[in-house]
Every structure is written in C-alpha cells, then in structure tokens.
Design a protein around this motif. Structure first.
Motif, PDB file in Angstrom:
ATOM      1  N   PHE A   1     -19.149   2.755 -16.525  1.00 46.30           N
ATOM      2  CA  PHE A   1     -20.189   1.934 -17.134  1.00 46.30           C
ATOM      3  C   PHE A   1     -20.478   0.691 -16.295  1.00 46.30           C
TER       4      PHE A   1
ATOM      5  N   TRP B   1     -17.054  -8.504 -19.013  1.00 46.42           N
ATOM      6  CA  TRP B   1     -16.319  -8.087 -20.208  1.00 46.42           C
ATOM      7  C   TRP B   1     -15.908  -6.623 -20.098  1.00 46.42           C
TER       8      TRP B   1
ATOM      9  N   ALA C   1     -15.921  -2.934 -21.450  1.00 49.04           N
ATOM     10  CA  ALA C   1     -16.814  -2.127 -22.290  1.00 49.04           C
ATOM     11  C   ALA C   1     -16.058  -1.579 -23.491  1.00 49.04           C
ATOM     12  N   GLU C   2     -14.746  -1.420 -23.351  1.00 52.42           N
ATOM     13  CA  GLU C   2     -13.859  -0.962 -24.444  1.00 52.42           C
ATOM     14  C   GLU C   2     -14.058   0.513 -24.796  1.00 52.42           C
TER      15      GLU C   2
ATOM     16  N   ARG D   1     -22.238  -7.088 -25.596  1.00 55.60           N
ATOM     17  CA  ARG D   1     -21.617  -5.835 -25.149  1.00 55.60           C
ATOM     18  C   ARG D   1     -22.164  -4.658 -25.973  1.00 55.60           C
TER      19      ARG D   1
ATOM     20  N   ILE E   1     -24.550  -1.517 -24.575  1.00 55.69           N
ATOM     21  CA  ILE E   1     -24.167  -0.105 -24.735  1.00 55.69           C
ATOM     22  C   ILE E   1     -25.231   0.624 -25.550  1.00 55.69           C
TER      23      ILE E   1
ATOM     24  N   LEU F   1     -26.902   3.286 -23.069  1.00 52.12           N
ATOM     25  CA  LEU F   1     -26.330   4.626 -23.221  1.00 52.12           C
ATOM     26  C   LEU F   1     -26.963   5.408 -24.360  1.00 52.12           C
TER      27      LEU F   1
END
Lengths: 162, 162
Positions: free
Chosen positions: A101, A115, A117-118, B69, B73, B77
């Motif tokens: 990512f 950060w 992305a987790e 964040r 995403i 995505l």
C-alpha cells in the motif's frame, strides 16, 4: 444528483420520524469498535437503538491510537465500561500488505505515508491483537469486559473469537 | 447478564433475517465520518443500507490521522469518491478542553496522554476545520465532494455547514 444529495434527502425523512432527545451518556454503557466496512451495520447487528452505545469505526476496526483516544473519552467522560470489538470476513484489510500500500501511494503521490496502514493477514489473530492493545493501554480504565467478534458478511452471523 | 450478552442475543435475530452477501466496494461510493455519539446513527439518519457506504467514527467525528488513514484506504482501494462529515449538537467534545482532560488523566494515572484529545468549542468551525484537514492531506485523492453537516440531537435534523 450526487449520492450525498440523495442521502441528505433521506435525512429529512429521518427527522420527520425522530423520537426526541436522549441523554448524552450511552444507556447500555457499551462502546463498540468495528470496521468501517459498508456491509457491516453495527447498530443493526447488535440491535442498538439511538442512545445505547458509542460506535467507533475505522479501516479494519483496528485498535489504533485514535481508537484508544475515543475509548478513553468514552469510558472516562461518558461512563461506558464494556467494549465490543467487531472484525468481519472478506475484509479489505486482508487484501494487501502495508508495504504494498505504501509503495503504491509513494509511486503516485511521491510521499510515503508516515502511518501504518494496519493491514492484517489473520482475522481472528487481529481480534486478539486488538484486545492485547487495549489491555496494554494506560488510559482506558475498564478492561474487564473486552470481547472480540468476527461478523460473517456472507451469513450475517457474529462469532466470538476472544 | 451483561449488556454485551444482550447485544449478542440481538445479533442472532439479525443473522436470522440476513439478506445475503453484498460486494465489498461501497455501492454509493461514499465515506461518512461521524462522531461516535450514541444518539447519532449515521446509517439511520442517511438511510444507508448494508453495502452502501463506509462509516468511520471516533470521538468528535474529528479528522484525525487515523480518520485520514481510513479515508485514504476507502478511496484508493475501495472506490469511494464522496465524503460526508457529521458533527452533532450537545457533543461531549464541547464539554472539556484538552488541557483539562489531560491534567485529569495525569492526576489519576500518572502519565500524560501523548495524543490530542481533540476537544473543540465551536461546532460549525470544527466542521470547517475538518474539511480543511482533508483538503490538506496528500493521501486522500478525491476532495471535490467533501461536505460537512451538524446533526441536531434534539430534533433529528441534519444541517449543512460547509
């Protein structure tokens, strides 16, 4: 007409049937932390009514520093004592890695996100990881009732993991 | 029987009436960022059905690094392009200051939180602040449709601020 415009129209219908003010502190003393996924409606799944529980959501339902901020405020200022964590099957966070990512973002934007992305690769294990992060946090006072679940987006069933 | 146990019972009823799997990307291409407040049910207010939109929530509905964040995403995505921000009247975040909160935590725990509590004193201004933070972020690609609202917990009405 944008999607936002359509949703604002819906909000007028909601207001027309609104039941009136409720107390600020959650009636059930529960805070839910769940993924932002569109197929997961934590209020519907748990049968929560307006006024019942705090609902915190982010990409993955991850126990991030910000989720811990929200949980600390929820418990310290608004009296919640139980925490319900909800991950779910077919989660977007299972479909990539942090490295992938970040490299893709850097390739496009020129800046690498500072950060995490987790992303995660094991749903149940990430639920357990989430509970460990809460237990390790010094600012969330009530940790006796922290339970973790996985919601199945194919069947609608909620299964306890930890 | 704990509140969590009661809510898990509710989840069995939800599963019994579940409509089956839906696609992962949000059908309406919308991400909502709202406060965690118990009296605010973003899906109900906006008439969102399962599968329609990402819903991100934290204490205050603040545009934190973690909210950014999640938005990155969501857009990169999973194809969302519109953002709806929802703050609300009588918000807990209006009732304290960061300094007060941190001093109280430090007095009890002995450790001062390293994060901002993100309290605010002006609802409309914090909605505008939120939009500015999104516009300033390098990782959220779609910023043409970012709109901010305040939900009135006394009347159920949603009002656009910015």
């Amino acid at each position: 007409m944008s999607a936002t415009d359509e949703l604002i129209d819906n909000a007028e219908h909601y207001a027309a049937g609104f039941g009136g003010p409720l107390p600020l502190p959650p009636a059930r003393h529960v805070a839910v932390l769940a993924c932002m996924d569109a197929r997961l409606d934590p209020q519907a799944v748990l049968g929560l009514r307006e006024g019942d529980a705090h609902v915190i959501r982010n990409a993955g339902g991850v126990v991030t520093a910000d989720a811990l901020r929200s949980l600390a405020i929820s418990q310290r200022l608004l009296g919640t004592t139980e925490i319900i964590l909800i991950h779910h099957t077919d989660c977007g966070m299972l479909t990539f890695t942090d490295d992938q990512f970040k490299a893709a973002v850097e390739a496009e934007v020129g800046i690498r996100p500072q950060w995490a992305a987790e992303a995660f690769s094991d749903l149940d294990e990430d639920v357990r990881q989430s509970i460990r992060r809460i237990r390790a946090d010094p600012f969330v006072p009530h940790k006796d009732a922290v339970r973790g679940f996985v919601f199945d987006v194919a069947t609608g069933k909620l299964t306890e993991v930890a």
